[in-house]
Each structure stands twice: as structure tokens, then as C-alpha cells.
Write a protein that holds these residues in place. Structure first.
Motif, short mmCIF file in Angstrom:
data_model
loop_
_atom_site.label_atom_id
_atom_site.label_comp_id
_atom_site.label_asym_id
_atom_site.label_seq_id
_atom_site.Cartn_x
_atom_site.Cartn_y
_atom_site.Cartn_z
N VAL A 356 4.97 5.68 -6.97
CA VAL A 356 4.56 5.57 -8.20
C VAL A 356 3.88 6.82 -8.78
O VAL A 356 3.54 7.80 -8.00
N GLU A 357 3.39 6.91 -10.12
CA GLU A 357 2.65 7.88 -10.52
C GLU A 357 1.40 8.15 -9.90
O GLU A 357 0.92 7.20 -9.51
N TRP A 359 -1.74 8.89 -10.80
CA TRP A 359 -2.90 8.38 -11.37
C TRP A 359 -2.95 6.88 -10.84
O TRP A 359 -4.26 6.24 -10.98
N ARG A 360 -1.93 6.01 -10.58
CA ARG A 360 -1.65 4.70 -9.99
C ARG A 360 -2.08 4.64 -8.67
O ARG A 360 -2.48 3.58 -8.14
N THR A 361 -2.17 5.51 -7.89
CA THR A 361 -2.36 5.74 -6.35
C THR A 361 -3.85 5.44 -5.97
O THR A 361 -4.66 5.64 -6.72
N ASP A 362 -3.97 5.31 -4.87
CA ASP A 362 -5.27 5.21 -4.35
C ASP A 362 -6.12 6.46 -4.48
O ASP A 362 -7.32 6.58 -4.88
N ARG A 363 -5.53 7.52 -3.94
CA ARG A 363 -6.07 8.94 -3.97
C ARG A 363 -6.37 9.37 -5.49
O ARG A 363 -7.38 9.89 -5.80
N GLY A 364 -5.35 8.93 -6.17
CA GLY A 364 -5.69 9.30 -7.93
C GLY A 364 -6.59 8.63 -8.33
O GLY A 364 -7.63 8.98 -9.14
N ASP A 404 -2.06 6.91 5.83
CA ASP A 404 -0.59 7.02 5.35
C ASP A 404 0.18 5.93 6.15
O ASP A 404 0.47 6.24 7.36
N GLU A 405 0.43 4.75 5.64
CA GLU A 405 1.06 3.57 6.49
C GLU A 405 2.21 3.76 6.80
O GLU A 405 2.84 3.34 7.97
N THR A 406 3.16 4.38 5.88
CA THR A 406 4.41 4.57 6.20
C THR A 406 4.79 5.63 6.77
O THR A 406 6.07 5.85 7.36
N GLY A 407 4.12 6.80 6.69
CA GLY A 407 4.37 8.43 7.23
C GLY A 407 5.11 8.99 6.25
O GLY A 407 5.52 10.09 6.56
N PHE A 408 5.38 8.57 5.03
CA PHE A 408 5.97 9.28 3.99
C PHE A 408 5.06 9.68 2.82
O PHE A 408 5.27 9.79 1.76
N GLY A 409 3.80 9.84 3.10
CA GLY A 409 2.93 10.36 2.05
C GLY A 409 2.22 9.13 1.30
O GLY A 409 1.58 9.35 0.31
N ASP A 410 2.47 7.84 1.72
CA ASP A 410 1.97 6.67 0.94
C ASP A 410 0.64 6.44 1.52
O ASP A 410 0.43 5.34 2.15
N TYR A 411 -0.58 7.32 1.14
CA TYR A 411 -1.90 7.06 1.36
C TYR A 411 -2.50 5.90 0.85
O TYR A 411 -2.55 6.03 -0.40
#
Length: 426
Positions: A356-357, A359-364, A404-411
Motif C-alpha cells: 500500500v502507499e 502514508w497508509r502503513t504503520d510506519r507512515g 516485519d511479519e512477512t520478511g518482505f518489508g511489511d513492518y
């Protein structure tokens, strides 16, 4: 099942908070974005078989470091333009130089309307090149660079045109036109129209029709006009302004077609630009998306009030009214809250976008609400846990852990953000 899930996250959190950090950063360090604007323009060259490539570099005062000197404030920086072949295997040409800016007043050093403009030209054979433009602040030693693939066109036909130069300001001095190029390509069409300049090259005297068009992001024509011109042989400088052009926010393309119907000749040139509204950050290109991105600062009722409008004009006005209320100094042209909020949104999109973009991520979300953390501990390769990051905010005495649950940068945020923390802070 619920207790098992809670135990799992508790163990993860303990591992995260007790593991030794691989590297501790004093500052947030993501890929730096260039702090300057560049534009590349093809013109006819005096050297046979070559094209003159003009390279403009615009450095805003607000993006460079000024130091106090006896007569005011001074800034120095270095620029390097390197030209490689298309595959970046061979360096073909390079120019390096230094710039110095002096100003008496401190407020001039931070003004967004002030900038320094540089120009360097190269005579090149027509083909594709990779251009690298590097900036180094002499005081802070910070470095930024951009790389662009540029097509140097052949301009030696019976009828030809240069690239389009957007104009920021135009004056007449002793009968000669003096222009300042709009290197950033941000255009406030409603206020000033779209001013631009180009050259037409003709082997003979002739009559031509010139067609001007503006295309939107979907390649749909949203504006057009035409004129007939008598041109002499040689080089003709053409200045034009498209007035009364009503454009929304976003990306557009300006197209100029020059046609000689008698000789059946047709040449064209294009220029991309960003339409903006006065007082609105230039990073905003879609009003509906910009409204959705207000999630972290506006209440649901405030968002509904902006969205529930009968016309586009009313929606725009309500949107601008909301941000005007947030302006700490309504009498000033700048709105630091407005600018900073969408700077954080843009930064999040550049650095945290995943599925996702940004700004919609948790870090964003955390970055937009709380700003730059004082420190980040990154743990990309832990033996007993998944990759994670710990963001520290010293003044808030608060840490936020992203796993990072998936190991692909999905923090994902595993320490909750609630109460007073879930509120935008300057």
C-alpha cells in the motif's frame, strides 16, 4: 486461542526489547531526496551535427545551510554535472563548479520563494545519455544527487523546434526579453496562465500554423488554441502565454505543434508540468487523495464536512478553509503546518510504500503524526526473531516497535499508538 495469541505477541515484544541492536542511528536515515530542481532543454547548436543541451539547476534557499558572516548570511555549495553514455559505462563530459549566496536578512535564507539558479551547456551528438547531477552543501557536507536518462534530439531539419522552457518571470530590458525559467515546473495556471518559450528553426521563410494543447494525466485534451505565424529563415524565438486555463491539481503535458501545410512538414515538442494552486504544497496532485490523507489530523466529522459538498469549487474552498484555521500566522503567505503535514506524507510515500502507499502503513502513520524519530534501532537479521525496528522519541519518552511479519518489508506496529499520541504534532 485468544490467550495463545496474546502470549505469542508478548514473547515477540520481549525479544524485540531485549535483543542487541545491529546498528544504532543518531538520526533517521532513509534514502535522501534531492533538494534541488533540474531541467534539460535541447536547442540548436553552433557546432555542426550537434545539439546544445542547456542544464538548469535551481536550489531553494530553504534547502541549503546559511552561516552568519559579518555582513549578513552566506551559503556555499558545489555542483557537478556528469554525462555518461546510456549504459553509464563511459564518462563523456563533466563540469564542476561552486556557488556562493550572500543575503543580509535571516528571513531571506528560509523563504520558499528565494532560490539560486545555475546554467551549464554542453554540445552533444544526438542520442541518449545518462546525466548525473550532484549537489554538496559546503557547510553541512550533505550530498544529494539525481540521475536522468536524457534524449538529445537532432535539430537540423528544414523545419524544427527546440524544447519548451516554462517561464517563471519575464521582463524587457533595453528592448530585449529577459526570462527566468520555471525549473521546478510547478505552474499556477489560474493565477498567471502558462507562460513558456521555445525556438523555431526554418531553412526558408514560410507561413506556419502553431497549435497549443494541454493534455491531462489520461492523455485527454483539456485545452487548445492555435495561431498562424509568418516566420523568417533561421532562428525565431517564440514567447507565448496560455490564459484562462482552468486546471485541477496534478500532472499535465503541454504540446506545441508547428505545421507547414504547403510543404507538408510537421514538428512538435512537449513539456510535462505540475498544476498547483496558490498556497497549496506542490506535492499535492490529487484533491480527493489529499483529503483522505488528512486522516491523522482531522476528525471524522471534519472530513465528512469537506467531502459532502455539491460542487468541486465548494470542496476546494472547505479544504483550504480547514488548513487556514491551522495556520499559526494567517497573515503570512506560508502555512508551516500545511506544508509540514504533506511533507511527512510525501516522505512516507517515498520511504514506506509496500503493498500500500506509505502514508497508509504503520510506519507512515507514526511518522506523519509524530515526525522524525530521534533514533532508530534497526534489526534486519535477528536469530531469534523476525526483522524489526525500534523508533525512539526522546521528548515523548516513548518507543515504537515495528515488526516485519512477512520478511518482505511489511513492518507492523506492535506497540499501540493511542490517546494523546494519536494526534498530529508539529
Amino acid at each position: 486461542m485468544k490467550n495463545t495469541h496474546t502470549l505469542f505477541w508478548s514473547l515477540i515484544l520481549i525479544a524485540v526489547l531485549t535483543a542487541q541492536p545491529e546498528k544504532q542511528d543518531k538520526d533517521l536515515k532513509f534514502s535522501p531526496k534531492a533538494k534541488f530542481f533540474t531541467d534539460y532543454l535541447n536547442f540548436s547548436s553552433t557546432e555542426t551535427g550537434k545539439t546544445r543541451l542547456d542544464i538548469f539547476i535551481q536550489v531553494p534557499y530553504s534547502e541549503i545551510q546559511f552561516i552568519k558572516v559579518p555582513n549578513g548570511f552566506e551559503s556555499k555549495y558545489n555542483l557537478t554535472v556528469s554525462i555518461f553514455d546510456e549504459d553509464k559505462e563511459n564518462l563523456l563530459a563533466e563540469k564542476t563548479w561552486s556557488e556562493k549566496i550572500n543575503t543580509k536578512e535571516f528571513n531571506q535564507t528560509t523563504s520558499k520563494s528565494n532560490y539560486n539558479l545555475s546554467l551549464r551547456s554542453f554540445n552533444l551528438e544526438p542520442e541518449k545519455y545518462l546525466l548525473r547531477t550532484a549537489f554538496e552543501d559546503a557547510d553541512s557536507r550533505k550530498e544529494y544527487a539525481t540521475e536522468n536518462l536524457i534524449n538529445v534530439r537532432k535539430i537540423e531539419q528544414d523545419l524544427a523546434v527546440s524544447d519548451i522552457m516554462l517561464i517563471s518571470k519575464q521582463t524587457v530590458v533595453e528592448g530585449s526579453n529577459k526570462i527566468i525559467p520555471n525549473v521546478s515546473r510547478n505552474v499556477a495556471a489560474k493565477k498567471d496562465g502558462i507562460s513558456f518559450f521555445l525556438e523555431i528553426y526554418s531553412a526558408v521563410k514560410r507561413e506556419v500554423k502553431v497549435y497549443y494543447s494541454v493534455l491531462d494525466n489520461s492523455n485527454e485534451k483539456v485545452y487548445s488554441e492555435e495561431e498562424t505565424k509568418q516566420i523568417d529563415s533561421g532562428k525565431i524565438q517564440l514567447f507565448h502565454n496560455l490564459k484562462n486555463v482552468d486546471l485541477g491539481l496534478g500532472n499535465y503535458i503541454l504540446t506545441v505543434d508547428v505545421k507547414d501545410d504547403i510543404s507538408n512538414l510537421n514538428v512538435s515538442t512537449t513539456k510535462s508540468f505540475v498544476s498547483r494552486w496558490m498556497g497549496v504544497p506542490s506535492s499535492i496532485k490529487d484533491l480527493d487523495k489529499a483529503i483522505a490523507q488528512m486522516l491523522y489530523i482531522a476528525t471524522s466529522s471534519e472530513l465528512d464536512e469537506i467531502k459532502d459538498t455539491e460542487s468541486k469549487e465548494e470542496k476546494i474552498q472547505k479544504y483550504l478553509d480547514y488548513w487556514k484555521k491551522k495556520d499559526p500566522d494567517p497573515q503570512s503567505e506560508d502555512n508551516p503546518v500545511f506544508d509540514e503535514y504533506y511533507r511527512r506524507v510525501a516522505f512516507s510515500n517515498e520511504n514506506f510504500s509496500h503493498y500500500v502507499e506509505g502514508w497508509r502503513t504503520d510506519r507512515g502513520m507514526v511518522y506523519i503524526i509524530l515526525g522524525t524519530p530521534n533514533n532508530i534501532d534497526r534489526h534486519p537479521f535477528e536469530y531469534d526473531s523476525k526483522p524489526y525496528e525500534v523508533w525512539e522519541y526522546y521528548e515523548l519518552n516513548k518507543n515504537f516497535v515495528f515488526l516485519d511479519e512477512t520478511g518482505f518489508g511489511d513492518y507492523r506496529l506492535i506497540t499501540p499508538l493511542y490517546g494523546d499520541f494519536f494526534r498530529y504534532r508539529n
